[in-house]
Design a protein around this motif. Structure first.
Motif, PDB file in Angstrom:
ATOM      1  N   SER A  98      -7.889   5.400   9.196  1.00  0.00           N
ATOM      2  CA  SER A  98      -6.542   5.015   8.795  1.00  0.00           C
ATOM      3  C   SER A  98      -5.558   5.573   9.812  1.00  0.00           C
ATOM      4  N   PRO A 140      -5.967   0.348   7.959  1.00  0.00           N
ATOM      5  CA  PRO A 140      -4.688   0.454   7.249  1.00  0.00           C
ATOM      6  C   PRO A 140      -3.711   1.377   7.970  1.00  0.00           C
ATOM      7  N   LEU A 142      -0.286   3.654   7.200  1.00  0.00           N
ATOM      8  CA  LEU A 142       0.560   4.270   6.184  1.00  0.00           C
ATOM      9  C   LEU A 142       1.786   4.856   6.876  1.00  0.00           C
ATOM     10  N   ARG A 158      -2.443  10.537  -1.995  1.00  0.00           N
ATOM     11  CA  ARG A 158      -3.008   9.228  -1.624  1.00  0.00           C
ATOM     12  C   ARG A 158      -4.214   9.393  -0.701  1.00  0.00           C
ATOM     13  N   MET A 162      -8.125   8.235  -1.204  1.00  0.00           N
ATOM     14  CA  MET A 162      -8.823   7.431  -0.205  1.00  0.00           C
ATOM     15  C   MET A 162     -10.096   8.135   0.259  1.00  0.00           C
ATOM     16  N   LEU A 182      -6.236  -2.573   0.963  1.00  0.00           N
ATOM     17  CA  LEU A 182      -5.091  -2.054   1.713  1.00  0.00           C
ATOM     18  C   LEU A 182      -4.581  -3.055   2.733  1.00  0.00           C
ATOM     19  N   GLN A 183      -5.462  -3.781   3.372  1.00  0.00           N
ATOM     20  CA  GLN A 183      -5.020  -4.743   4.382  1.00  0.00           C
ATOM     21  C   GLN A 183      -4.296  -5.922   3.756  1.00  0.00           C
ATOM     22  N   SER A 185      -2.568  -5.954   0.999  1.00  0.00           N
ATOM     23  CA  SER A 185      -1.330  -5.612   0.315  1.00  0.00           C
ATOM     24  C   SER A 185      -0.258  -5.042   1.228  1.00  0.00           C
ATOM     25  N   GLU A 186      -0.650  -4.423   2.354  1.00  0.00           N
ATOM     26  CA  GLU A 186       0.347  -3.713   3.154  1.00  0.00           C
ATOM     27  C   GLU A 186       0.551  -4.254   4.550  1.00  0.00           C
TER      28      GLU A 186
END
Length: 193
Positions: A98, A140, A142, A158, A162, A182-183, A185-186
């Motif tokens: 990440s 992802p 963040l 978080r 994960m 994650l991919q 949604s973000e």
């Protein structure tokens, strides 16, 4: 050249290990401490590294999740992460990597509470650069300003969750499932970049 592989060691019993890679020692240390304060059913191990490759003569546990931390105020931070990525095996990118961008916003305390204002004009690295990097590695991304304690605590929570998934300690959810969630949604589509 030493390449970090996800399955080169056997997993520890009820142990989850995360590797935080970045040039911001103080912020990484504070994030690690916040993660260790979180309630976790597993034994949590947090390792810090300025860059990869890791020394080959050190006996270390299996790494379940790697988080590359990029400070948007430092071009050196981005360069360091880009160089470190060459020392990670491709199978790690199946849900066990990440990116975390820090230095994203400025928070001002007003009489009415917190006010967050984007500080992108003062950044050395544009957010889209980091977004493209994450998109290239299908990992992802963040965003969190690690200098703010409340944000750091939320990010620690978080990351612990994960990590538990990546270590296989959450029934019926794999690292690849998490990556997919994650991919979708973000992360923006390639056309948006």
């Amino acid at each position: 050249m030493s390449v970090l592989r996800p399955l080169d060691k056997l997993p520890g019993l009820n142990t989850a290990t995360i590797l935080l890679v970045g040039t911001e020692d103080a912020l990484l240390q504070q994030l690690a401490e916040a993660m260790l304060k979180e309630d976790c059913t597993s034994e949590l191990k947090v390792h810090l590294a300025k860059s990869l490759p890791l020394p080959s003569n050190v006996n270390r546990p299996r790494i379940d999740l790697i988080v590359f931390v990029v400070n948007l105020h430092s071009k050196h931070s981005l360069r360091n992460v880009e160089e470190s990525l060459h020392h990670v095996d491709a199978t790690f990118f199946l849900g066990k990597v990440s990116f975390l961008a820090t230095g994203v916003m400025k928070v001002e305390i007003t009489g009415r509470g917190f006010f967050a204002a984007g500080q992108e004009s003062h950044c050395s690295i544009h957010r889209n650069t980091v977004m493209k990097l994450a998109h290239t590695y299908r990992s992802p991304l963040l965003f969190c300003d690690l200098e703010i304690e409340d944000f750091r605590a939320a990010m620690a929570q978080r990351l612990v969750r994960m990590l538990q998934i990546c270590a296989g300690h959450v029934p019926s959810v794999s690292a690849l499932n998490l990556l997919s969630l994650l991919q979708s949604s973000e992360n923006p589509s390639l056309e948006d970049l």
